[in-house]
Design a protein around this motif. Sequence first.
Motif, PDB file in Angstrom:
ATOM      1  N   ASN A 163      26.682  33.475 -44.894  1.00  0.00           N
ATOM      2  CA  ASN A 163      27.357  34.165 -45.994  1.00  0.00           C
ATOM      3  C   ASN A 163      26.875  33.819 -47.385  1.00  0.00           C
ATOM      4  N   LYS A 166      20.161  33.563 -48.839  1.00  0.00           N
ATOM      5  CA  LYS A 166      19.349  34.782 -48.766  1.00  0.00           C
ATOM      6  C   LYS A 166      19.019  35.088 -47.304  1.00  0.00           C
ATOM      7  N   LEU A 167      18.682  34.043 -46.542  1.00  0.00           N
ATOM      8  CA  LEU A 167      18.348  34.238 -45.129  1.00  0.00           C
ATOM      9  C   LEU A 167      19.534  34.857 -44.396  1.00  0.00           C
ATOM     10  N   MET A 169      21.931  36.638 -45.638  1.00  0.00           N
ATOM     11  CA  MET A 169      22.123  38.027 -46.063  1.00  0.00           C
ATOM     12  C   MET A 169      21.108  38.908 -45.345  1.00  0.00           C
ATOM     13  N   ALA A 170      19.881  38.409 -45.234  1.00  0.00           N
ATOM     14  CA  ALA A 170      18.854  39.152 -44.519  1.00  0.00           C
ATOM     15  C   ALA A 170      19.249  39.326 -43.055  1.00  0.00           C
ATOM     16  N   ARG A 172      22.256  39.463 -41.807  1.00  0.00           N
ATOM     17  CA  ARG A 172      23.316  40.460 -41.710  1.00  0.00           C
ATOM     18  C   ARG A 172      22.759  41.863 -41.895  1.00  0.00           C
ATOM     19  N   ALA A 173      21.809  42.001 -42.811  1.00  0.00           N
ATOM     20  CA  ALA A 173      21.200  43.310 -43.039  1.00  0.00           C
ATOM     21  C   ALA A 173      20.409  43.762 -41.821  1.00  0.00           C
ATOM     22  N   SER A 175      20.809  42.949 -38.822  1.00  0.00           N
ATOM     23  CA  SER A 175      21.665  43.247 -37.671  1.00  0.00           C
ATOM     24  C   SER A 175      22.250  44.652 -37.765  1.00  0.00           C
ATOM     25  N   LYS A 176      22.321  45.218 -38.971  1.00  0.00           N
ATOM     26  CA  LYS A 176      22.882  46.559 -39.092  1.00  0.00           C
ATOM     27  C   LYS A 176      21.796  47.633 -39.103  1.00  0.00           C
ATOM     28  N   ASP A 177      20.674  47.354 -39.731  1.00  0.00           N
ATOM     29  CA  ASP A 177      19.678  48.406 -39.966  1.00  0.00           C
ATOM     30  C   ASP A 177      18.326  47.756 -40.231  1.00  0.00           C
ATOM     31  N   ALA A 181      16.012  47.228 -43.701  1.00  0.00           N
ATOM     32  CA  ALA A 181      15.767  45.839 -44.100  1.00  0.00           C
ATOM     33  C   ALA A 181      14.283  45.645 -44.406  1.00  0.00           C
ATOM     34  N   MET A 184      13.339  46.695 -47.734  1.00  0.00           N
ATOM     35  CA  MET A 184      13.686  45.742 -48.798  1.00  0.00           C
ATOM     36  C   MET A 184      12.614  44.664 -48.928  1.00  0.00           C
ATOM     37  N   ILE A 186      11.972  42.604 -46.344  1.00  0.00           N
ATOM     38  CA  ILE A 186      12.337  41.512 -45.439  1.00  0.00           C
ATOM     39  C   ILE A 186      11.392  41.499 -44.250  1.00  0.00           C
ATOM     40  N   LYS A 187      10.917  40.298 -43.904  1.00  0.00           N
ATOM     41  CA  LYS A 187      10.047  40.175 -42.731  1.00  0.00           C
ATOM     42  C   LYS A 187      10.962  40.011 -41.524  1.00  0.00           C
ATOM     43  N   VAL A 191      13.116  36.761 -39.553  1.00  0.00           N
ATOM     44  CA  VAL A 191      14.572  36.666 -39.521  1.00  0.00           C
ATOM     45  C   VAL A 191      15.069  36.560 -38.081  1.00  0.00           C
TER      46      VAL A 191
ATOM     47  N   GLU B  76       6.416  45.264 -45.674  1.00  0.00           N
ATOM     48  CA  GLU B  76       6.727  44.159 -46.580  1.00  0.00           C
ATOM     49  C   GLU B  76       5.688  44.033 -47.695  1.00  0.00           C
ATOM     50  N   PHE B  93      23.676  48.990 -46.635  1.00  0.00           N
ATOM     51  CA  PHE B  93      24.131  48.091 -45.575  1.00  0.00           C
ATOM     52  C   PHE B  93      25.653  48.031 -45.615  1.00  0.00           C
ATOM     53  N   TYR B 107      15.233  41.275 -52.878  1.00  0.00           N
ATOM     54  CA  TYR B 107      14.957  40.211 -51.920  1.00  0.00           C
ATOM     55  C   TYR B 107      13.671  39.444 -52.204  1.00  0.00           C
TER      56      TYR B 107
END
Lengths: 297, 240
Positions: A163, A166-167, A169-170, A172-173, A175-177, A181, A184, A186-187, A191, B76, B93, B107
């Motif tokens: 919560n 940054k990791l 948050m990544a 959680r992101a 896990s949804k989409d 992600a 954004m 994000i690798k 994650v 990325e 999200f 990010y």
Amino acid sequence: MDFPTFFQHLSNGISLGSLYALIAVGYTMVYGILRLINFAHGDIFMMAMYFAFFSITLFHLPWYIAIVVVILITSVLGMLIEAAAYRPLRDAPKTSVLISAIGVSFLLENLATYIFSGKPKSFPEFTYMTSTVQFGPVSVQRVSLLTPVVTLAALAILLYIINRTKLGMAMRAVSKDYETARVMGIKINRVIAATFAIGSGLAAIGAIMWGVKYIRIEPMMGVMPGLKCFIAAVIGGIGNPVGAVLGGFILGMGEVLLVAFISQLTGWRDAFAFVALILVLLIRPTGIMGEKTTEKV
Amino acid sequence: MLKIEDLYVSYGGIQAVKGISFEVQNNSIVTLIGANGAGKSTTLRTIMGLVKLQSGKISLNDEILAETDTKRLPTEEIVKKGVSLVPEGRRIFPNLTVLENLKIGAYLRNDDLTEDLKHIHDLFPRLKERSWQLAGTLSGGEQQMLALGRALMSKPKLLMMDEPSLGLAPLVVKSIFEIIKEIHKQGVTILLVEQNANQALKIADEGYVLETGRITMRGTGRELLENDAVKAAYLGKKKK
């Protein structure tokens, strides 16, 4: 039943529940991020026990170093399994990955039987931990006191990561989409690897404490805890780490207290988890802390 | 800034893009219009690295992002080069708060975000009010603003938008396009994909019409708005 005996059972239940909680969190995190039930998770727990066993008996590492080494090696094992057996199937239908997980499970069990032999081994004795402390009429094993504390500390750290970093948050992101992600920057592979590392690391912590308390190790020992901890994750609401811990405690305590009060049901001990699963699926399938559905239709 | 040369993309078993070439000049607004299934989204997603190109070349400021068989940067890396996407359907999200959605747009940045957050809040005051709400509880229009704000948080050089008006009420669409104009004024190059040809062509410097994977018409925004064929097919006006 007199109070000291009841308390004994209670502390065993809480202890077992904590161990189930640690393993259940691993299931729930991997499900949360990949929608995969990692059937091999119970066997990763089993491997951790062997890693711990050999660190101490073969490599004669002092316990404080052994703990770190075992957690690290188990985390690496988890990441390896993800990279080899799940990542190549990232875009395949869900059943393919499920079958792969079952395959990994068989592989680990048979590898362990082949390499470590099917004969049960005894976890090295840690008399300080297995000896008891007195609280008036009640006596409790030190390891039974330590286990819940470690579990709750681990949960607190995990929630902080999820919560407030940054990791997290990544995670959680993803896990949804996971596609968005990526947009954004994000690798997602990293994650996902981190998720497996954390889940496996927690299982390793559980394995060490399990070994100290229950002592017996054999290659198939991960099967029943694996199943039960998956059930614990479902009861708590699959995908939710707090739910997994709750589910773990409910199962652990329920199992121990059931047998404590109704000793005729000793043979039904394992069935408790499965009965609980059926009840949850009938009454509240999303689990106690089931995933919130705040998605806009 | 962005150059697409002879792009061919196969997607979902069909030849979605059949040899298109166009350029997006620095500081301009370029729009791709066309009907559903024309290949507009696929083009954006290919630029973003989410879809593999079959052949052709995509370059950003003379740096190759993707080229037949020789190079294909992962998403990325493309984001790192300053390209940002507002995906079709918003794709915010839902399990993160409004504020977290904005933060996750940044990010890859390691610097202080306060200035930029304030800027986004000035553009979208509604988002500031709802900072602590889970993004899944927002209305469609608010989610579109959030998706746009999120894309801006990475301080992109090129902002790509995939059908921002889809599913939104006319007044909301109007305000979104006002904001797009404002963002452009602040120095962001924009590549806009839209079915709402009217609004898109009104603000675009350059426009390209896509039909079943090919560019059939090109011109300035104004030229296309006045074009009879475009009017009949996309602007709902009867052919004279």
